[in-house]
Design a protein around this motif. Structure first.
Motif, PDB file in Angstrom:
ATOM      1  N   SER A   1      -7.623   3.386   5.256  1.00  0.00           N
ATOM      2  CA  SER A   1      -8.153   3.183   3.915  1.00  0.00           C
ATOM      3  C   SER A   1      -7.035   3.314   2.887  1.00  0.00           C
ATOM      4  O   SER A   1      -6.900   2.485   1.988  1.00  0.00           O
ATOM      5  N   GLN A   2      -6.224   4.348   3.033  1.00  0.00           N
ATOM      6  CA  GLN A   2      -5.093   4.552   2.126  1.00  0.00           C
ATOM      7  C   GLN A   2      -4.080   3.412   2.295  1.00  0.00           C
ATOM      8  O   GLN A   2      -3.579   2.881   1.315  1.00  0.00           O
TER       9      GLN A   2
ATOM     10  N   SER B   1      -4.701   0.413   3.251  1.00  0.00           N
ATOM     11  CA  SER B   1      -5.278  -0.805   2.698  1.00  0.00           C
ATOM     12  C   SER B   1      -5.033  -0.882   1.197  1.00  0.00           C
ATOM     13  O   SER B   1      -4.711  -1.938   0.668  1.00  0.00           O
ATOM     14  N   GLU B   2      -5.185   0.263   0.523  1.00  0.00           N
ATOM     15  CA  GLU B   2      -4.941   0.291  -0.918  1.00  0.00           C
ATOM     16  C   GLU B   2      -3.474   0.007  -1.218  1.00  0.00           C
ATOM     17  O   GLU B   2      -3.149  -0.775  -2.113  1.00  0.00           O
ATOM     18  N   GLU B   3      -2.575   0.647  -0.454  1.00  0.00           N
ATOM     19  CA  GLU B   3      -1.141   0.423  -0.643  1.00  0.00           C
ATOM     20  C   GLU B   3      -0.783  -1.023  -0.315  1.00  0.00           C
ATOM     21  O   GLU B   3       0.007  -1.652  -1.016  1.00  0.00           O
TER      22      GLU B   3
ATOM     23  N   ALA C   1      -2.725  -3.634  -0.506  1.00  0.00           N
ATOM     24  CA  ALA C   1      -3.230  -4.503  -1.568  1.00  0.00           C
ATOM     25  C   ALA C   1      -2.291  -4.479  -2.767  1.00  0.00           C
ATOM     26  O   ALA C   1      -1.999  -5.522  -3.364  1.00  0.00           O
ATOM     27  N   GLN C   2      -1.785  -3.299  -3.095  1.00  0.00           N
ATOM     28  CA  GLN C   2      -0.854  -3.179  -4.219  1.00  0.00           C
ATOM     29  C   GLN C   2       0.443  -3.918  -3.908  1.00  0.00           C
ATOM     30  O   GLN C   2       0.951  -4.664  -4.738  1.00  0.00           O
TER      31      GLN C   2
END
Length: 147
Positions: free
Chosen positions: A70-71, A73-75, A77-78
């Motif tokens: 999850s973490q 995925s956020e990174e 995406a950024q």
């Protein structure tokens, strides 16, 4: 099936690059005291480190992996948005850009970054270059068997 480290048979790989790119690689290889082949192998392997796919988790690791995913995925995406912005910026410089021109525009600093980093690591005695073995190694790795 042989493992990656034990298969020493050599195969030819051919690619086509613009003349200016080949000349730039040749100059950089010469600066590093490397053959063009060794230079390209080193650059490809260095680049692949960012694209390795980790083994799938099993059992108890799954919950931890899901949280990390999850973490990540956020990174990711950024980073994806940052890369898209770099592509947009490269395209804004000119009406049309070929694949090779875009690739050069987006990767132009990797050679300089690698060269600087390797120089720093060698200066701090963390990395050594061996002409005999045709590559870089972590300092203190002399117990590795000769190839």
């Amino acid at each position: 099936m042989s493992t990656e480290g034990s298969d020493t048979e050599r195969k030819t790989v051919m690619t086509y690059v613009p003349a200016y790119q080949k000349e730039r690689w040749k100059e950089h290889a010469d600066q590093l005291g490397m053959s063009q082949s060794e230079f390209l192998r080193t650059m490809v392997q260095a680049g692949r480190r960012n694209f390795e796919i980790p083994d799938l988790p099993s059992g108890e690791e799954e919950e931890t992996a899901q949280s990390a995913n999850s973490q990540n995925s956020e990174e990711s995406a950024q980073q994806g948005e940052e890369f898209r912005e770099r592509v947009r910026a490269a395209l804004s410089d000119s009406e049309y850009r070929s694949w090779d021109e875009l690739l050069a525009a987006l990767t132009n600093d990797i050679e300089d970054r690698l060269d600087t980093t390797l120089q720093d690591l060698q200066a701090s005695n963390e990395v050594q270059y061996s002409g005999r073995h045709g590559g870089y190694t972590l300092a203190g790795s002399s117990e590795r068997p000769d190839e």
